[in-house]
Design a protein around this motif. Structure first.
Motif, PDB file in Angstrom:
ATOM      1  N   GLU A   5      -1.454  -0.647  -4.069  1.00  0.00           N
ATOM      2  CA  GLU A   5      -2.826  -0.735  -3.563  1.00  0.00           C
ATOM      3  C   GLU A   5      -3.213   0.571  -2.880  1.00  0.00           C
ATOM      4  OE1 GLU A   5      -5.551  -3.559  -0.592  1.00  0.00           O
ATOM      5  OE2 GLU A   5      -3.441  -4.028  -0.940  1.00  0.00           O
ATOM      6  N   GLY A   6      -4.319   1.152  -3.285  1.00  0.00           N
ATOM      7  CA  GLY A   6      -4.806   2.376  -2.670  1.00  0.00           C
ATOM      8  C   GLY A   6      -5.731   2.101  -1.506  1.00  0.00           C
ATOM      9  N   ALA A   7      -5.944   3.125  -0.669  1.00  0.00           N
ATOM     10  CA  ALA A   7      -6.867   3.018   0.466  1.00  0.00           C
ATOM     11  C   ALA A   7      -7.230   4.416   0.947  1.00  0.00           C
ATOM     12  CB  ALA A   7      -6.249   2.212   1.598  1.00  0.00           C
ATOM     13  N   ALA A   8      -8.450   4.581   1.430  1.00  0.00           N
ATOM     14  CA  ALA A   8      -8.966   5.899   1.790  1.00  0.00           C
ATOM     15  C   ALA A   8      -8.114   6.602   2.838  1.00  0.00           C
ATOM     16  CB  ALA A   8     -10.401   5.771   2.295  1.00  0.00           C
ATOM     17  N   GLY A   9      -7.521   5.858   3.753  1.00  0.00           N
ATOM     18  CA  GLY A   9      -6.717   6.467   4.806  1.00  0.00           C
ATOM     19  C   GLY A   9      -5.261   6.648   4.449  1.00  0.00           C
ATOM     20  N   HIS A  10      -4.892   6.351   3.204  1.00  0.00           N
ATOM     21  CA  HIS A  10      -3.493   6.374   2.786  1.00  0.00           C
ATOM     22  C   HIS A  10      -3.230   7.505   1.785  1.00  0.00           C
ATOM     23  CE1 HIS A  10      -3.364   1.787   3.811  1.00  0.00           C
ATOM     24  NE2 HIS A  10      -3.573   2.547   4.864  1.00  0.00           N
ATOM     25  N   VAL A  11      -2.014   7.577   1.320  1.00  0.00           N
ATOM     26  CA  VAL A  11      -1.640   8.657   0.401  1.00  0.00           C
ATOM     27  C   VAL A  11      -2.426   8.550  -0.907  1.00  0.00           C
ATOM     28  CG1 VAL A  11       0.230   9.716  -0.906  1.00  0.00           C
ATOM     29  CG2 VAL A  11       0.646   8.917   1.437  1.00  0.00           C
ATOM     30  N   CYS A  12      -2.459   7.375  -1.484  1.00  0.00           N
ATOM     31  CA  CYS A  12      -3.286   7.155  -2.677  1.00  0.00           C
ATOM     32  C   CYS A  12      -4.677   6.760  -2.205  1.00  0.00           C
ATOM     33  CB  CYS A  12      -2.656   6.101  -3.583  1.00  0.00           C
ATOM     34  SG  CYS A  12      -1.134   6.681  -4.377  1.00  0.00           S
ATOM     35  N   TRP A  13      -5.463   7.781  -1.877  1.00  0.00           N
ATOM     36  CA  TRP A  13      -6.699   7.599  -1.122  1.00  0.00           C
ATOM     37  C   TRP A  13      -7.919   7.321  -1.985  1.00  0.00           C
ATOM     38  CZ3 TRP A  13     -10.581  11.358  -1.675  1.00  0.00           C
ATOM     39  CH2 TRP A  13     -10.195  12.511  -2.351  1.00  0.00           C
ATOM     40  N   ASN A  14      -7.790   7.532  -3.274  1.00  0.00           N
ATOM     41  CA  ASN A  14      -8.879   7.184  -4.187  1.00  0.00           C
ATOM     42  C   ASN A  14      -8.289   6.717  -5.518  1.00  0.00           C
ATOM     43  OD1 ASN A  14      -8.058   9.565  -5.421  1.00  0.00           O
ATOM     44  ND2 ASN A  14      -9.938  10.694  -4.988  1.00  0.00           N
ATOM     45  N   VAL A  15      -9.156   6.289  -6.405  1.00  0.00           N
ATOM     46  CA  VAL A  15      -8.708   5.763  -7.694  1.00  0.00           C
ATOM     47  C   VAL A  15      -7.916   6.812  -8.463  1.00  0.00           C
ATOM     48  CG1 VAL A  15      -9.492   4.947  -9.951  1.00  0.00           C
ATOM     49  CG2 VAL A  15     -10.533   4.026  -7.868  1.00  0.00           C
TER      50      VAL A  15
ATOM     51  N   THR B 253      -3.612   5.060   9.245  1.00  0.00           N
ATOM     52  CA  THR B 253      -4.936   5.665   9.214  1.00  0.00           C
ATOM     53  C   THR B 253      -4.858   7.071   8.631  1.00  0.00           C
ATOM     54  OG1 THR B 253      -4.575   6.325  11.514  1.00  0.00           O
ATOM     55  CG2 THR B 253      -5.895   4.336  11.135  1.00  0.00           C
ATOM     56  N   TYR B 254      -6.027   7.682   8.426  1.00  0.00           N
ATOM     57  CA  TYR B 254      -6.099   8.991   7.788  1.00  0.00           C
ATOM     58  C   TYR B 254      -5.332  10.063   8.560  1.00  0.00           C
ATOM     59  CZ  TYR B 254      -7.836  13.549   6.414  1.00  0.00           C
ATOM     60  OH  TYR B 254      -7.905  14.857   6.018  1.00  0.00           O
ATOM     61  N   ASN B 255      -4.585  10.831   7.812  1.00  0.00           N
ATOM     62  CA  ASN B 255      -3.910  12.018   8.312  1.00  0.00           C
ATOM     63  C   ASN B 255      -4.007  13.054   7.186  1.00  0.00           C
ATOM     64  OD1 ASN B 255      -1.683  13.977   8.702  1.00  0.00           O
ATOM     65  ND2 ASN B 255      -1.052  12.637  10.378  1.00  0.00           N
TER      66      ASN B 255
ATOM     67  N   GLU C 228       0.854  -1.183   0.000  1.00  0.00           N
ATOM     68  CA  GLU C 228       0.000   0.000   0.000  1.00  0.00           C
ATOM     69  C   GLU C 228       0.894   1.238   0.000  1.00  0.00           C
ATOM     70  OE1 GLU C 228      -3.966  -1.722   2.225  1.00  0.00           O
ATOM     71  OE2 GLU C 228      -2.217  -1.253   3.449  1.00  0.00           O
ATOM     72  N   THR C 229       0.270   2.413   0.051  1.00  0.00           N
ATOM     73  CA  THR C 229       1.048   3.644  -0.141  1.00  0.00           C
ATOM     74  C   THR C 229       1.267   4.445   1.139  1.00  0.00           C
ATOM     75  OG1 THR C 229      -0.946   4.902  -0.770  1.00  0.00           O
ATOM     76  CG2 THR C 229       0.308   3.819  -2.540  1.00  0.00           C
ATOM     77  N   GLY C 230       0.814   3.933   2.283  1.00  0.00           N
ATOM     78  CA  GLY C 230       1.221   4.474   3.566  1.00  0.00           C
ATOM     79  C   GLY C 230       0.473   5.687   4.074  1.00  0.00           C
ATOM     80  N   SER C 231       0.823   6.056   5.314  1.00  0.00           N
ATOM     81  CA  SER C 231       0.166   7.159   5.998  1.00  0.00           C
ATOM     82  C   SER C 231       1.137   7.867   6.924  1.00  0.00           C
ATOM     83  CB  SER C 231      -1.016   6.638   6.827  1.00  0.00           C
ATOM     84  OG  SER C 231      -1.472   7.612   7.744  1.00  0.00           O
ATOM     85  N   PHE C 232       0.924   9.162   7.124  1.00  0.00           N
ATOM     86  CA  PHE C 232       1.731   9.939   8.060  1.00  0.00           C
ATOM     87  C   PHE C 232       1.407   9.613   9.514  1.00  0.00           C
ATOM     88  CE2 PHE C 232       2.804  12.217   4.292  1.00  0.00           C
ATOM     89  CZ  PHE C 232       4.008  12.829   4.549  1.00  0.00           C
TER      90      PHE C 232
END
Length: 279
Positions: free
Chosen positions: A154-164, A119-121, A109-113
């Motif tokens: 892989e993207g994810a709403a709480g990560h850097v690539c949060w949408n398509v 999770t979302y930041n 995945e593309t990670g989070s701060f």
């Protein structure tokens, strides 16, 4: 269509036990995360070699078990830069030995701060964050190319690539033909958009046409203002629509029932297979 599970969702430890469980449950293959189900392999550099990777690959192949994806997920925007460097070296080791393991694609995945919470930041949605992801995955894609492998994103709403759209921006900027997509509808959902999950699936299928390597299959419920993952068939997802669209996109799709565990494993396999055959 193939149904696969993450090795550490099988509820057993060790290669022989996992192989037996996969055969007992009539599972087609695995998303291989070696350090999460094999005690002798740690999440650290210099854990893989020609011998142990060849043994894993040979054992699974002889049992007729396909490896659909190798997991070496890490957080490219973690505040501990030494940790990021270690994780990149581990990821590259998995790329180096991926063919021995039975698959030539390693994903993250593309990670989070928020570091280890993933999770979302608000910082996740900045240009600096996206540029870091682009730089990191460009480096990994270049290394992968040198060893004949692929990188899954892989993207994810709480990560850097949060949408398509943001994941597409990253993939386009990396501009490497050995980048593939791991697509997970649930990952993109939050309290504000969960009712639009079919639209998000449609957007992903159109945007990443020809690039989606595996689909992560989950279900969910919305309780007390939050989304909660549940086993496929136990939540709100319309699997006739979901699987119908995936089947139209790729009749040979690989479906990883990520997070399905325990007593849910066999019933969920039957549920997905029956739905797939009926759509």
């Amino acid at each position: 269509m193939k149904i696969m599970f993450r090795t550490h969702d099988l509820g057993v430890k060790g290669l022989d036990a996992a192989t037996q469980k996969i055969k007992e449950c009539n599972i087609d293959g695995v998303q291989l995360v070696a350090y999460k189900f094999m005690d002798e392999i740690k999440y650290a550099p210099a854990q893989l070699n020609e011998q142990n990777t060849a043994l894993i690959g040979k054992t699974l192949k002889e049992a007729g078990i396909e490896v659909g994806l190798i997991g070496a997920y890490f957080n490219p925007v973690h505040s501990d830069k030494d940790k990021v460097a270690r994780c990149k070296s581990i990821f590259k080791e998995y790329l180096k030995y991926s063919k021995n393991l039975g698959c030539n694609i390693v994903g993250s995945e593309t990670g989070s701060f928020n570091d280890d919470k993933w999770t979302y930041n608000p910082l996740n949605r900045t240009e600096d964050a996206l540029n870091t992801v682009i730089e990191t995955f460009s480096e990994l894609a270049a290394y992968a190319k040198s060893v004949g492998a692929y990188v899954g994103m892989e993207g994810a709403a709480g990560h850097v690539c949060w949408n398509v759209a943001t994941l597409k921006r990253a993939v386009d900027a990396i501009n490497a033909d050995n980048i593939k997509i791991i697509f997970d509808i649930y990952n993109y959902l939050d309290a504000g958009n969960y009712a639009n999950y079919i639209d998000i699936l449609d957007e992903g299928l159109k945007t990443f046409a020809g690039k989606i390597h595996v689909f992560h299959i989950k279900d969910c419920v919305f309780v007390d203002g939050k989304l909660k993952q549940v086993a496929p068939g136990k939540g709100m997802f319309d699997f006739d629509k979901i699987l119908g669209k995936i089947k139209a996109y790729d009749k040979d799709a690989t479906l990883v029932l990520e997070g399905t565990t325990g007593d849910d494993i066999v019933p969920c396999i039957e549920f997905i297979r029956n739905k797939w055959n009926s759509v």
